[in-house]
Design a protein around this motif. Sequence first.
Motif, short mmCIF file in Angstrom:
data_model
loop_
_atom_site.label_atom_id
_atom_site.label_comp_id
_atom_site.label_asym_id
_atom_site.label_seq_id
_atom_site.Cartn_x
_atom_site.Cartn_y
_atom_site.Cartn_z
N LYS A 150 0.88 -1.21 0.18
CA LYS A 150 -0.04 -0.03 0.08
C LYS A 150 1.02 1.20 0.18
O LYS A 150 1.47 1.49 0.99
N VAL A 203 1.05 5.23 -1.96
CA VAL A 203 0.62 6.06 -3.05
C VAL A 203 1.49 7.29 -2.75
O VAL A 203 0.99 8.52 -3.16
N THR A 204 2.69 7.17 -2.37
CA THR A 204 3.59 8.35 -2.16
C THR A 204 4.14 8.62 -3.40
O THR A 204 5.06 8.17 -3.73
N GLU A 239 -6.50 9.01 -6.73
CA GLU A 239 -5.92 8.92 -5.59
C GLU A 239 -5.51 7.39 -5.47
O GLU A 239 -4.93 6.78 -4.41
N GLY A 288 -7.51 2.77 -1.93
CA GLY A 288 -7.84 1.31 -1.26
C GLY A 288 -9.05 1.07 -0.70
O GLY A 288 -9.92 1.85 -0.53
N GLY A 318 -3.04 7.37 -9.28
CA GLY A 318 -2.45 7.99 -8.29
C GLY A 318 -1.76 9.11 -8.14
O GLY A 318 -1.02 9.69 -7.67
N ASP A 349 -1.78 7.87 7.78
CA ASP A 349 -2.14 6.96 6.84
C ASP A 349 -0.90 6.28 6.24
O ASP A 349 -0.72 5.97 5.00
N LEU A 367 4.98 7.41 3.58
CA LEU A 367 4.25 8.31 4.12
C LEU A 367 2.91 8.12 4.09
O LEU A 367 1.95 8.57 4.83
N THR A 368 2.26 7.59 2.93
CA THR A 368 0.76 7.17 2.68
C THR A 368 0.65 6.16 1.78
O THR A 368 1.15 5.91 0.69
N GLY A 369 -0.25 5.43 2.33
CA GLY A 369 -0.74 4.01 1.54
C GLY A 369 -1.96 4.40 1.10
O GLY A 369 -2.14 3.49 -0.23
N GLU A 370 -2.67 5.17 1.05
CA GLU A 370 -3.85 5.41 0.12
C GLU A 370 -4.57 6.84 0.17
O GLU A 370 -5.42 7.00 -0.69
N HIS A 371 -4.28 7.62 1.11
CA HIS A 371 -4.79 8.92 1.07
C HIS A 371 -4.37 9.92 0.18
O HIS A 371 -4.83 10.97 -0.06
N GLY A 372 -3.08 9.96 -0.32
CA GLY A 372 -2.31 10.54 -1.07
C GLY A 372 -1.43 11.65 -0.34
O GLY A 372 -1.93 11.88 1.04
N VAL A 373 -0.67 12.38 -0.90
CA VAL A 373 0.33 13.17 -0.45
C VAL A 373 -0.55 14.56 -0.52
O VAL A 373 -0.64 15.41 0.72
#
Lengths: 422, 495
Positions: A161, A163-164, B158, B161, B208, B351, B423-429
Amino acid sequence: MSGAQAFRPETDDQLLEAVRWLVSEDAPAELVGRGTKRRFGRPMQTEHTLDLSALAGIRLYEPDELVLSAGPGTPMADIEAALAEARQMLAFEPPDLSALLAGGDPDAAGGQRRDSLGGVIACNLAGPRRVTAGAARDHVLGVEGVGGHAMVFKTGGRVVKNVTGYDLSKLLTGSHGTLAAMTHLTVKVLPAPETEATLVLSDTDLADAGRLLTTGMAEPAAVSGAAWLPGRLAAGSFGDVGAGVVLLRLEGFAASVADRQAALAGRLGAGRLGAERSLTVLDAEAPADRWRGLRDALPLTVLNADAPLWRISVPPSAGAWILQALLRPETDDIGLLDWGGGLIWLAVDVAAPEGDAGETRVRAALAAVGGHATLVRAPDPIRAAAPVFQPQPSALAALTARVKESFDPKHLLNPGRMYAGI
Amino acid sequence: MKMPELDADVLARRREIVQALRRIVPGEGVIDSEDEMRVFESDGLTAYRTVPMVVVLPENTGQISRVLRYCHEHKIKVVPRGAGTSLSGGALPLGDGVLLGLAKLNRILEIDHDNRCARVQPGVTNLGITQAVAHDGWYYAPDPSSQIACTIGGNVAENSGGVHCLKYGLTTNNLLGVEMVLMDGEVVRLGGKHLDADGYDLLGVITGSEGLLGVVTEVTVRLLRTPEATRAMLLGFPSVEAGGDCVARIIAAGIVPAGLEMMDRPAIHAAEDFVQAGYPRDVESLLIVEVDGPPAEIDALIPRLQEIAREAGAVTMRVSEDDDERARFWAGRKAAFPAVGRISPDYYCMDGTIPRGRLPEVLTRTTELSAQFGLRVANVFHAGDGNLHPLILYDANNPGELEKAEEFGAEILKLCVEVGGVLTGEHGVGVEKRDLMEVQFGEDDLKQQQRLKCAFDPEGLLNPGKMFPRLHRCAELGRMHIHHGQMPFPDIPRF
Ligand SMILES: Cc1cc2nc3c(=O)[nH]c(=O)nc-3n(C[C@H](O)[C@H](O)[C@H](O)COP(=O)(O)OP(=O)(O)OC[C@H]3O[C@@H](n4cnc5c(N)ncnc54)[C@H](O)[C@@H]3O)c2cc1C
């Protein structure tokens, strides 16, 4: 400095230095892993070679975390062996096209594959399980590489997981070495299925195949391999199957496979869907070999090794009739279907040659349904003249060119491998 | 939060711009009154608000293409927006920019059972797709908790997930194609109903990309057959370690459950107080394990999972007997955010993703940070794939507490990166984690990403101020620092 250079860096720093030199000399190079797919894509005029096979070795493998990292030159054979020990796999079932492309006896390496991880990723190759598990690009988590600016960069990471930032890992996957020399690859691995079974429906012609594959894939049975072979290509593995044979593979836990097998056989068995046909089941002992053969397109190796080969991706329900339309009457054109009909392998009859290896009519056949066709094998002059990959509409082609430039502004890495001028 | 400087030239031409946009999108499609624009001033990250210069709600690809071409020609910034549920400020408007709302493109264009896909417009909600195909026994797999509201276009932007992405993948693994419009108005199609889009995997990179590369105007998604049966297990453990150990054992046994969720004690209590899901209160971690497939498979897996849970030291173990009970198991987890919202005036959802095995360590350090910052924290966790959602409790009415919560959140994310995560798995930067990008990426990594941005949008007009901590000019990024004949011949092994 003159003369063709064949660099074989052993460290990332050496690779970086080699790319710097290419930049400084404005000297394009061919990127090579273990060399099994050198003839995949357009022939290039590069003077120099960047051999990545020494950037090899598994650097991290944590079965509990479902992750593996390795250098691009790592033999796929080593990776498969390590995974097998933990009963895991690369779920996208990467094919080894060496028997098709590099020629020679597929068993020469003792049945071992001859390709590298980097090559598999660079070509985004996936086998029969593509229909459920996705392509190589769905399993690449992170990449480090050196682009044509002679800078090291990384993208992605080691977790699923993520999305960076932009997903450059996907972009590099399938870029055929035209964007960067990859130095480090991290992939997602998955548990191997406990068992498998294959429903074999013989005496199926292409029209039957279209219906059976579409129906099979639409069942809740979670078919993880759905292919059709014409009688002539099936004979080696399946004996006499009449017009052809549909193969539907089920994988998973034993109880589940047994249950789904019964349900699917009930839906597709004799008497249903038209023609009379015989239905047999291959159990776990038998099928692996045959699916491996299909994965590597080995049934096609019985044909003349000069026959041009196309690998064509279409909407699955159109596969059977498109293949039918591509078989010229009165010739020995022949083909098979994988991916539930979505993947066509077409071999053009060498005895009825066409100047463009069939390019014009293959592209024309796709125009109505969409999809793309790749000329996987043909003599060098044809691959230099005819577009090997699907030509793109102008706006997309322009974007592709800009993407190439954003990684490799001087066109030093595998220039022309995918498209002329890219 | 520092955003790109307002363009005085553009603002001076506002009336003219509004008129031009009205010519492209007639009727109610252009909104310029401050009152009416206020509903668009923020997305799900409500701490940040900006009223846009103008809102445009186009109805088709042609209008979008013309709006973008106009904005491109006149150097006007554009922020795409779906339903505005982003938790990272991706859809935060710009005061000198057009907010391009896609909600009116909300039609399902085609359902193709034979090719197991649906073609939809970007404003269709995530759940709307499943609802359109469910009666025939199909569904669209990615299921973000916001699925009633969020749009498929936002999901693509995004790479969203959901609780079932362990087995079925994220948005990116469930797309076959998109149509998108580039900033200069060009329309391109990537992929289609076939597998593997040709050429470079631009579909993969658009997914994404947080609205920075193009405006998605049509999406072809993969449909799956609805599983024949689904059952869930509720497992309680005396420690976070034991819960984590159970997850590792499940994976090691070759089982990939459809869902594998974990909650820590504060989250369990908040959820139980809120919805009375029947969660045990005396455990330190709670796992929900969901399996789906043919009944025979589930019947075979449940005893195996029970055995594994016992070995891992589970002190509570329940298996759902029917869908009602399964829904109750999930009720607490699904209500975890509002449940936490009930015990605290505000909460801030993080996240990060970590390698799963580092969970106990990360939670221990989070607890220490919680004491240090004087803010409570509850953790919900997509345990199967290591995606952690710490919820930081704070009160925005206490001066300085929002900043403190943000600082605490940043520390957690740095910790995630430190242990090998992201830093982020699914919520975005978005804007939220923009300034933390340098924690995870080096300068050259970010430069390569921005060079790609230049290939799509050389003027930097599409959603600027998001994702990248520093904006560079494309010309500067493209510059080569090595020149002809400059390098000595390298001393590298040859064949
Ligand atoms: C209560 C709640 C629960 C949530 N749960 C989850 C969850 O479980 N998993 C998860 O991943 N996320 C979750 N989210 C986050 C959010 O719902 C997702 O990121 C969602 O995909 C955003 O969709 P949207 O339509 O609201 O997009 P918006 O918020 O409107 O936009 C998000 C981003 O996408 C861009 N964008 C939108 N549409 C387009 C388009 N057509 N073309 C190009 N760019 C576009 C915007 O510019 C912005 O950068 C949750 C949010 C909330 C409020």
